[in-house]
Design an enzyme around this catalytic site. Structure first.
Site, short mmCIF file in Angstrom:
data_model
loop_
_atom_site.label_atom_id
_atom_site.label_comp_id
_atom_site.label_asym_id
_atom_site.label_seq_id
_atom_site.Cartn_x
_atom_site.Cartn_y
_atom_site.Cartn_z
N LYS A 164 1.41 -1.26 0.22
CA LYS A 164 0.01 -0.05 -0.14
C LYS A 164 1.23 0.96 0.09
O LYS A 164 1.81 1.50 1.32
CB LYS A 164 -0.99 -0.04 1.12
N LYS A 186 -1.87 -1.59 -4.19
CA LYS A 186 -2.93 -0.59 -3.62
C LYS A 186 -2.00 0.82 -3.76
O LYS A 186 -1.39 1.15 -3.44
CB LYS A 186 -3.57 -0.50 -2.82
#
Ligand code: PBG
Length: 323
Positions: free
Chosen positions: A194, A247
């Site tokens: 992330k 992400k």
């Protein structure tokens, strides 16, 4: 010319026959925002077509989606500012908005796959994913709170728990705690890679969850790094993750590809709020064809190697029969 690649593109039938990547409803996960109240449906300004729903309307929305063939939902809470504190205590309070929402969705629609978010930010008065001590986000003390959240979600009926906090060691810590509490069947979808991204802006508007001080760069990854994702993935794999997530999605297709080549776990990708907003904003201005742009984005993420795509486009894709 012996080789004429255009022969395989000459008709729709042949193009479909040689299509390498498929996208179906089963690949899609729909993020949904829940808010306190009755009969509330408030649009997120920076995410046209996406709403914060009170639980009664959330149930209606889930029912509509299920009828469209969309079966997996990732829930996020908009928490009133007055309930936020340093330790995110609202996150584990019995009867909290989020825990009620999870339980009610599962009670009404046992066939729906409910994914829950573990991180402190929607509940934190500091707007960070972990505990803030003297300006530092402390890791190990945070794990305990995250584990309590995970167990509360499991008790409420979560099928998959998705830790989005990026603390070190949280997958192993949560796995152990869930197993000890009798939830060995509950899955972990780790936000493995992330990145500290500008593309989360509209999401933070939706939840009013932006950091009050500083940024998230001491825990979320540097957008310049690819190899570092391998370290995170190895740890998550060893610690018991069932899915590895990348992400955002579009600026990190290389990372999706890398993890899908290197690891045998299913790869999820989060096509985040800012990526959705980009497509919506240009479509509204008439600057690109909404249907084609959306499908190209989703197909690109699939082609890079993601099996599950978390996307705010999920419902419209099925509603408009774009698949
Ligand atoms: C926070 C969290 C964020 C998103 C999902 N969980 C934002 C952040 O890290 O600040 C972003 C999702 C999106 O932008 O669609 N734990």
């Amino acid at each position: 010319m012996l080789r004429r690649p255009r022969r395989n593109r000459k008709s729709a039938v042949i193009r479909d026959m040689v299509q390498e990547t498929q996208l179906t409803a089963a690949n899609l996960i729909f993020p949904l925002f829940v808010i306190e109240g009755n009969n509330v449906k408030s649009e997120v300004t920076s995410m046209p077509g996406i709403f914060r729903y009170s639980i009664d309307n959330l149930l209606r929305e889930v029912e509509t989606c299920l009828k469209l063939g969309l079966q997996a939902f990732d829930l996020f809470p908009n928490v009133d500012e007055s309930l936020k504190d340093k330790y995110a205590s609202e996150a584990t309070r019995k009867g909290s908005l989020y825990l009620r929402a999870i339980a009610q969705v599962k009670e009404n629609f046992p066939e729906a796959c409910v994914i829950t978010d573990v991180a402190m930010d929607p509940y934190s008065s500091d707007g960070h994913d972990g505990i803030v001590e003297n300006g530092t986000i402390v890791n190990d003390e945070t794990l305990e709170i995250l584990a309590k959240m995970a167990v509360a979600h499991a008790q409420a009926g979560a099928d998959i728990i998705a830790p989005s906090d990026m603390m070190d060691g949280r997958i192993g810590y949560l796995r152990k705690e869930l197993d000890q509490q009798g939830f060995s069947h509950v899955s972990l979808m780790s936000y493995t890679a992330k990145y500290a991204s500008a593309f989360y802006g509209p999401f933070r508007d939706a939840l009013n969850s932006a950091p009050k001080q500083g940024d998230k760069k001491t825990y979320q990854m540097n957008p310049a790094n690819q190899r570092e994702a391998l370290i995170e993935a190895q740890l998550d794999m060893q610690e018991g993750a069932d899915f590895l997530m990348v992400k955002p999605a579009l600026p990190y297709l290389d990372v999706i590809k890398l993890l899908s080549d290197q690891f045998d776990l299913p790869i999820a990708a989060y096509n985040v709020s800012g990526e959705y907003a980009m497509v919506k904003a240009s479509a509204r201005n008439g600057w690109l064809d909404e249907r084609r742009a959306t499908m190209e984005v989703l197909m690109g993420i699939r082609r890079a190697g993601a099996t599950a795509i978390l996307t705010y486009h999920a419902k419209e894709v099925l509603e408009n029969r774009w698949l």
